[in-house]
Design an enzyme around this catalytic site. Sequence first.
Site, PDB file in Angstrom:
ATOM      1  N   TYR A  11      11.247  -0.922  -1.518  1.00  0.00           N
ATOM      2  CA  TYR A  11      11.112  -1.081  -2.952  1.00  0.00           C
ATOM      3  C   TYR A  11      11.878   0.244  -3.590  1.00  0.00           C
ATOM      4  O   TYR A  11      12.803   0.018  -4.498  1.00  0.00           O
ATOM      5  CB  TYR A  11       9.474  -0.900  -3.634  1.00  0.00           C
ATOM      6  N   ILE A  12      11.260   1.520  -3.449  1.00  0.00           N
ATOM      7  CA  ILE A  12      11.968   2.613  -4.041  1.00  0.00           C
ATOM      8  C   ILE A  12      13.549   2.781  -3.420  1.00  0.00           C
ATOM      9  O   ILE A  12      14.418   3.318  -4.161  1.00  0.00           O
ATOM     10  CB  ILE A  12      11.306   3.835  -4.032  1.00  0.00           C
ATOM     11  N   ASP A  31      17.330   0.936   8.252  1.00  0.00           N
ATOM     12  CA  ASP A  31      15.817   0.151   7.624  1.00  0.00           C
ATOM     13  C   ASP A  31      15.645  -0.604   8.669  1.00  0.00           C
ATOM     14  O   ASP A  31      16.449  -1.118   9.231  1.00  0.00           O
ATOM     15  CB  ASP A  31      15.829  -0.391   6.406  1.00  0.00           C
ATOM     16  N   SER A 124       4.537  12.546  -2.369  1.00  0.00           N
ATOM     17  CA  SER A 124       3.292  11.690  -3.156  1.00  0.00           C
ATOM     18  C   SER A 124       2.413  12.704  -3.792  1.00  0.00           C
ATOM     19  O   SER A 124       2.219  13.850  -3.256  1.00  0.00           O
ATOM     20  CB  SER A 124       2.714  10.892  -2.459  1.00  0.00           C
ATOM     21  N   TYR A 149      -2.345   8.502   5.798  1.00  0.00           N
ATOM     22  CA  TYR A 149      -1.142   8.390   4.988  1.00  0.00           C
ATOM     23  C   TYR A 149      -0.803   9.500   4.391  1.00  0.00           C
ATOM     24  O   TYR A 149       0.199  10.110   4.586  1.00  0.00           O
ATOM     25  CB  TYR A 149      -1.205   6.916   3.854  1.00  0.00           C
ATOM     26  N   LYS A 153       2.021  12.961   4.484  1.00  0.00           N
ATOM     27  CA  LYS A 153       3.209  13.621   3.500  1.00  0.00           C
ATOM     28  C   LYS A 153       2.837  14.970   3.269  1.00  0.00           C
ATOM     29  O   LYS A 153       3.911  15.799   3.460  1.00  0.00           O
ATOM     30  CB  LYS A 153       2.696  12.721   2.129  1.00  0.00           C
ATOM     31  N   ASN A 179       2.871   7.006  -9.857  1.00  0.00           N
ATOM     32  CA  ASN A 179       2.549   5.534  -9.728  1.00  0.00           C
ATOM     33  C   ASN A 179       3.821   4.903  -9.901  1.00  0.00           C
ATOM     34  O   ASN A 179       3.992   4.490 -11.003  1.00  0.00           O
ATOM     35  CB  ASN A 179       1.542   5.224 -10.261  1.00  0.00           C
TER      36      ASN A 179
HETATM   37  N1  UDP Z   1      -6.771  -0.663  -9.301  1.00  0.00           N
HETATM   38  C1  UDP Z   1      -7.937  -1.772  -9.802  1.00  0.00           C
HETATM   39  N2  UDP Z   1      -7.502  -3.017  -9.194  1.00  0.00           N
HETATM   40  C2  UDP Z   1      -6.577  -3.481  -8.240  1.00  0.00           C
HETATM   41  C3  UDP Z   1      -5.696  -2.460  -7.547  1.00  0.00           C
HETATM   42  C4  UDP Z   1      -5.900  -1.132  -8.239  1.00  0.00           C
HETATM   43  O1  UDP Z   1      -8.485  -1.768 -10.573  1.00  0.00           O
HETATM   44  O2  UDP Z   1      -6.748  -4.731  -7.536  1.00  0.00           O
HETATM   45  C5  UDP Z   1      -7.005   0.415  -9.936  1.00  0.00           C
HETATM   46  C6  UDP Z   1      -7.135   1.467  -8.882  1.00  0.00           C
HETATM   47  O3  UDP Z   1      -8.697   1.666  -8.650  1.00  0.00           O
HETATM   48  C7  UDP Z   1      -6.753   2.988  -9.608  1.00  0.00           C
HETATM   49  C8  UDP Z   1      -5.412   2.146 -10.328  1.00  0.00           C
HETATM   50  O4  UDP Z   1      -5.600   0.799 -10.400  1.00  0.00           O
HETATM   51  O5  UDP Z   1      -7.557   3.096 -10.451  1.00  0.00           O
HETATM   52  C9  UDP Z   1      -4.231   2.345  -9.556  1.00  0.00           C
HETATM   53  O6  UDP Z   1      -4.331   2.059  -8.261  1.00  0.00           O
HETATM   54  P1  UDP Z   1      -2.954   2.061  -7.390  1.00  0.00           P
HETATM   55  O7  UDP Z   1      -3.574   1.479  -5.772  1.00  0.00           O
HETATM   56  O8  UDP Z   1      -1.848   1.243  -7.763  1.00  0.00           O
HETATM   57  O9  UDP Z   1      -2.567   3.356  -7.040  1.00  0.00           O
HETATM   58  P2  UDP Z   1      -3.384   4.990  -6.732  1.00  0.00           P
HETATM   59  O10 UDP Z   1      -4.389   4.979  -7.897  1.00  0.00           O
HETATM   60  O11 UDP Z   1      -3.938   4.587  -5.394  1.00  0.00           O
HETATM   61  O12 UDP Z   1      -2.467   5.779  -6.659  1.00  0.00           O
END
Ligand code: UDP
Length: 340
Positions: A11-12, A31, A124, A149, A153, A179
């Site tokens: 993706y990135i 890859d 990250s 994970y 990092k 994000n």
């Molecule tokens: N989140 C959610 N429902 C989902 C997936 C994520 O409510 O199905 C919320 C999660 O709790 C967080 C935010 O969305 O507050 C971003 O989550 P993601 O996994 O995308 O990134 P992270 O917070 O782990 O960096």
Amino acid sequence: MRVLVTGGAGYIGSHTVLALAAAGHEVVVVDDFSNAKPAAITRLEELAGRSVPVHAFDLTDAARTDELFATEQLDAVIHFAAFKAVGESVRKPAAYYRNNLDSTLSLVEAMQRHDVSRFVFSSSATVYGEQAPVPYSEDYGFLSSSSPYGQTKVMNERILSDVAAVTEGWKVALLRYFNPVGAHPSGRIGEDPQGVPNNLMPFLAQVAVGRREKLTIFGGDYPTADGTCERDYIHVDDLAEGHVAALEHLDAMSEPVRAFNLGTGTGTSVLQLLHAFERAVGHDLPYEIGPRRPGDLPAYWADPSRAHAELGWRATRTIDDMCADTWRWQSQNPQGYPED
Ligand code: UDP
């Protein structure tokens, strides 16, 4: 420069290959396609208007990695290739440590043997752990992460810092992503998670296209304005341009290693992102508020000022851009990339 992009079909990585090509760099991709499709490369080549050499192997194979550096003339490495599912890493820690550390070590040793000294690392915001003050600043010194994970990092940052400190001429940029969301505005490349998406934006996109029934919001009782978690969402093309800026800055760095936050500096709640995505799609989307997800922090975002001051980079794309571009990719490719 002639740049090796590991994980360049991902993706990135794929968006960064395109940004590098646009900036006039040559790219070589490695890859193993364990979590990416060859179609991503075909589409990249269409968008870039040139062919992209690809080496399909696993970087934990140190001999193959060395052979690559023996045969390709390379000026720099941008290292994306890694396992990246937080929950899976809790269940399979050994696999995560083996893969994510060995691949970096193979690269480092091959680079030392073949005199390649420029390294941009895909890190990250998870390295800030659970105690860092918000907004997160690169000066925070107590890096740790609750998942294997995230810990890979932290450990990779340490490995690269230790190596750069003692290897003549080495320059390393550690890029701490917030994000990443969105897709190239062509709708031809984007995020294509296998199975049920772990992340919010791809899950929302799959609800919108009818692959999932509804979004479950993980917790509505956080101490935030609307009760849902806040994150710093950044458009993947801004992120990609941040890599180009970091790469081009390496030679001017006065220290061998420097960390940079790549974020916008603004928090957006889950509900705000949902509503922005509804605007992009043109109608409401089904959702429910469920229990909190273990390990989630209520709210954090970047202090992105160092990247602006030193790299001359800042994120320019809005939340609405991120949603519109994700929706274009998802609606044009409801099942993601074709198998080929
Ligand atoms: N989140 C959610 N429902 C989902 C997936 C994520 O409510 O199905 C919320 C999660 O709790 C967080 C935010 O969305 O507050 C971003 O989550 P993601 O996994 O995308 O990134 P992270 O917070 O782990 O960096």
